[in-house]
Design an enzyme around this catalytic site. Sequence first.
Site, PDB file in Angstrom:
ATOM      1  N   GLY A  28       3.557  11.886  65.891  1.00  0.00           N
ATOM      2  CA  GLY A  28       2.522  10.878  66.064  1.00  0.00           C
ATOM      3  C   GLY A  28       1.151  11.246  65.530  1.00  0.00           C
ATOM      4  N   LYS A  31       1.838  11.281  59.951  1.00  0.00           N
ATOM      5  CA  LYS A  31       2.583  11.740  58.769  1.00  0.00           C
ATOM      6  C   LYS A  31       2.916  10.590  57.831  1.00  0.00           C
ATOM      7  CE  LYS A  31       6.083  13.711  60.764  1.00  0.00           C
ATOM      8  NZ  LYS A  31       5.694  13.436  62.158  1.00  0.00           N
ATOM      9  N   LYS A  50      12.822  10.623  53.395  1.00  0.00           N
ATOM     10  CA  LYS A  50      12.761  11.089  54.782  1.00  0.00           C
ATOM     11  C   LYS A  50      14.158  11.542  55.174  1.00  0.00           C
ATOM     12  CE  LYS A  50      10.976   9.844  59.374  1.00  0.00           C
ATOM     13  NZ  LYS A  50       9.794  10.721  59.376  1.00  0.00           N
ATOM     14  N   ASP A  63       9.854   4.086  58.776  1.00  0.00           N
ATOM     15  CA  ASP A  63       8.754   4.783  58.113  1.00  0.00           C
ATOM     16  C   ASP A  63       8.754   4.569  56.604  1.00  0.00           C
ATOM     17  OD1 ASP A  63       8.018   5.709  60.579  1.00  0.00           O
ATOM     18  OD2 ASP A  63       8.787   7.746  60.292  1.00  0.00           O
ATOM     19  N   GLU A 122       9.022  13.487  53.840  1.00  0.00           N
ATOM     20  CA  GLU A 122       8.382  13.387  55.157  1.00  0.00           C
ATOM     21  C   GLU A 122       9.305  13.901  56.245  1.00  0.00           C
ATOM     22  OE1 GLU A 122       6.909  10.150  58.462  1.00  0.00           O
ATOM     23  OE2 GLU A 122       7.100   9.466  56.384  1.00  0.00           O
ATOM     24  N   ALA A 124      10.463  15.041  60.283  1.00  0.00           N
ATOM     25  CA  ALA A 124      10.559  14.381  61.585  1.00  0.00           C
ATOM     26  C   ALA A 124       9.898  15.289  62.606  1.00  0.00           C
ATOM     27  CB  ALA A 124      12.021  14.141  61.953  1.00  0.00           C
ATOM     28  N   PRO A 228      -8.516   7.082  57.720  1.00  0.00           N
ATOM     29  CA  PRO A 228      -9.162   6.389  58.838  1.00  0.00           C
ATOM     30  C   PRO A 228      -8.129   5.842  59.822  1.00  0.00           C
ATOM     31  CG  PRO A 228      -9.351   5.103  56.807  1.00  0.00           C
ATOM     32  CD  PRO A 228      -8.803   6.437  56.425  1.00  0.00           C
TER      33      PRO A 228
END
Length: 250
Positions: A28, A31, A50, A63, A122, A124, A228
Site C-alpha cells: 500500500g 507501487k 506483475k 494493478d 511490479e 507484491a 502526489p
Amino acid sequence: MTKASDLTGSSGLSGLPQVIFVTGTDTGVGKTITTAALATALSGTVSVYKPAQTGVGDGEPADMDEVRRLSGVAKVSEGIRLLEPMAPVAAAARQGAALPSLPEHVRHIEQLAAGSDHVLVEGAGGLLVELDGGGSTLADLAAVVGNSDGGGAGHPSSGGCSSGVVVVCRSGLGTLNHTLLTLEALETRNLTAAGLVIGSWPAEPNLVEEDNLRFLQNLDVPFLGAIPQDAAALHPAGFQAGAREWLRLR
C-alpha cells in the site's frame, strides 16, 4: 511547503537499467502508481509485468489495468491472478492454484526485454514476499535476471538484460527504518538499488514528512522523485503530463 513537482531527482531516469523491479517498503505504499509514472516517464518502448496479482477476481480491474489506463502503455501482463487479498503463497493455497515458478517468470521477463527498451516488474508487497511455492522472492527474481551469466547484479544476463530495483517508500513516520531495511536487504544480496520514489506525497506535508524527505534525498541512492497523493484520480492525459514532471528526465 514542498510540492511533488519540486521533488524530481537530480539523477533523472536516463541511467535506469533495462529491467526495473519495483518494490515497496510495505504494502500500500504506491507501487502501482509509481510503476505507471515510470512507464510514462521512461523513453522508448516499455512493457510492464506483475508476477502475482492478489485480491482481484477474474474480469475485475487490477494493478496492470490501472497502469495501462494511466500510462497508456499497452503491453502489460500478469503471471497469475488470485482472489484473496493475501500474500501470493497463502492466496494460492486457499484457491488451490499453482504459482508460476521462478524460471517461468525469468523467461517471460527476458521475452519482454527482447522487444522492449525497458521492462517494469511490479512486486507484491515488499522485497521478501514469496512469489512461488519454493520460497523465491522478488529479490531472488531480480538476482536471477541480473546475474544469470555469473556476473554481479546489474550485469547482463543470458538475455542481455541489465537490472535494478526501485524502492517505493512512504512519506510519514516509520519510513526511514523501513527504507533502510529494504536497502540493506538489497545490498546484502548484491542487488542494485536503482532509485527511491516516495509513492504518495501529501499536498500539505508536515514537519516529519519534510524531514524524512531531506533524509531520503541525502542517501547514497538516486532519489527519483515523488508522486502526489491524488495522482490516481487524474485524467490519464493529466497523469502522463504530471509524471514527466514528478520523475523528470535529466
